[in-house]
Design an enzyme around this catalytic site. Sequence first.
Site, mmCIF file in Angstrom:
data_model
loop_
_atom_site.group_PDB
_atom_site.id
_atom_site.type_symbol
_atom_site.label_atom_id
_atom_site.label_comp_id
_atom_site.label_asym_id
_atom_site.label_seq_id
_atom_site.Cartn_x
_atom_site.Cartn_y
_atom_site.Cartn_z
ATOM 1 C CB SER A 43 5.518 -7.410 2.660
ATOM 2 O OG SER A 43 4.422 -8.489 2.615
ATOM 3 C CG HIS A 155 6.458 -2.184 5.993
ATOM 4 N ND1 HIS A 155 6.168 -1.812 5.139
ATOM 5 C CD2 HIS A 155 7.313 -3.540 5.087
ATOM 6 C CE1 HIS A 155 5.948 -2.362 3.395
ATOM 7 N NE2 HIS A 155 6.802 -3.859 3.753
ATOM 8 C CD GLU A 164 1.817 -0.316 2.834
ATOM 9 O OE1 GLU A 164 1.070 1.371 2.281
ATOM 10 O OE2 GLU A 164 2.492 -0.901 2.570
ATOM 11 C CD GLU A 205 5.973 0.904 2.677
ATOM 12 O OE1 GLU A 205 4.850 1.396 2.506
ATOM 13 O OE2 GLU A 205 5.936 -0.044 2.232
ATOM 14 C CG ASP A 242 -0.732 -3.914 2.433
ATOM 15 O OD1 ASP A 242 -0.950 -4.941 2.572
ATOM 16 O OD2 ASP A 242 0.215 -3.500 1.745
ATOM 17 C CD GLU A 288 -1.555 -3.381 -0.686
ATOM 18 O OE1 GLU A 288 -0.432 -3.944 -1.219
ATOM 19 O OE2 GLU A 288 -1.439 -2.221 -0.841
ATOM 20 C CG ASP A 315 1.754 -6.838 -2.752
ATOM 21 O OD1 ASP A 315 2.243 -6.958 -4.526
ATOM 22 O OD2 ASP A 315 1.767 -6.456 -2.019
ATOM 23 C CE LYS A 340 3.938 -3.978 -4.040
ATOM 24 N NZ LYS A 340 4.121 -5.029 -3.120
ATOM 25 C CG HIS A 368 6.449 2.068 -2.046
ATOM 26 N ND1 HIS A 368 6.247 3.212 -0.629
ATOM 27 C CD2 HIS A 368 5.208 2.194 -1.874
ATOM 28 C CE1 HIS A 368 5.978 3.475 -0.244
ATOM 29 N NE2 HIS A 368 5.239 2.252 -0.740
ATOM 30 C CE LYS A 391 1.039 -0.246 -1.655
ATOM 31 N NZ LYS A 391 0.912 -1.576 -0.587
#
Length: 423
Positions: A43, A155, A164, A205, A242, A288, A315, A340, A368, A391
């Site tokens: 993503s 994900h 998330e 993840e 997220d 997020e 993000d 990131k 991550h 995270k």
Amino acid sequence: MPITINKLDAQEILDSRGNPTVRVYIELSDGSISAASVPSGASTGANEAVELRDGGSRYGGLGVQKAVHNVREEISPVLKGRSPFDQALLDQLMIDIDGTKNKGRLGANAILGCSMAIARAAARACQQPLYRYLGGSAAVRLPVPCMNIVNGGEHADNSVDFQEFMAIPLGAPSFSEGLRYVAETFHALKSLLKSEGLATSVGDEGGFAPNFGSNEAAIESIIQAIETAGYRPGEDIAIGLDSAANSFCEDLEKNYDLKWSGRGAMSSEELIELSGEWIQKYPIVLWEDPLAEKDWNGFKAFTERFGDKIEVVGDDIFVTNTNYIQRGIDNNTANSSLIKLNQIGTVSEAANAVRLCRNAGWRAFHSHRSGETEDCFLADFAVAMDSGHLKTGSASRGERLVKYNRLLEIERELDDAAEYYWQ
């Protein structure tokens, strides 16, 4: 004699999704060799630094032999003979060699691998742990682990729109206890899902990825798991989300489609209203990417409404880039930026992004990527930057756990000097 760089080399390795990525090796004049491996995102924001991929049929076009070549043939000759302790200078040299705004010629994967390896080699030459070398004597704060225990969106292959759902142990007395809180909640959730006949397979993840009846059902299951594990929702453990709203906003501007859950089309305003209902109903402390990367007005409206209640993290809209973060600061677009390393491409630039956030009174949230490696650089970097939370996945999958275990080591090294708190 002063220690200098002898050479940089690289090879193609596989990340946690089985796709190629870059590992860089650095040899110093004292004979020591250090290495660093580069993660990869699924993503991604449109303005991220560019991963250089080979194209063609090999590895489905995802090979990184060009990036490996660039480390060997373009970066190494320029950095050879230079001091590894000049991190900012060496990072800028690589940016200059590349010559593009997005590191697309050499590849952000090639440049970041070198940048991380240089920092690790310099720390080793100073006989210091990486977090101490990068952060100095003030680097004593362990981050709160925002553990991703339910995966959705891009994900996972399930009926959950948001990417998330995180359990955040903000009420724990220490990092190790906080990690225990959320690991026990992870296992409680697994038992709960089993009892309801839901799948306990995990996403990219490490979080569970069952087909919930709705997005809200995912939150309610996490709250039930928190209680089952013996903790108080909102006091011991809170919720972080997220949305990764780019994934369900085709124009990346204002029209959303919660397609995986079947909730359907929504405007930016309607999505904000839904978010408000959740914030009032559930113990959410961090959200997020609640809107898409081009929906600056929606982001601002969300922050104006909820920014005094929760941490609003950008993000894809900021991509760890100080230019976009500054725009966000000027326009009150959020109150936190995700950080990131591979999104911007050098250690120095990521550190500058953290400093910009701190100077503006924002928070910086370390992260991550969905395609990770067994490299634990992120753990040391989060402590060095004193940002207070990160995270790095769930309580499963080795490429996630290696970061948590490194943080446990750092906590042990710091002993009584270690600090841990949410704000």
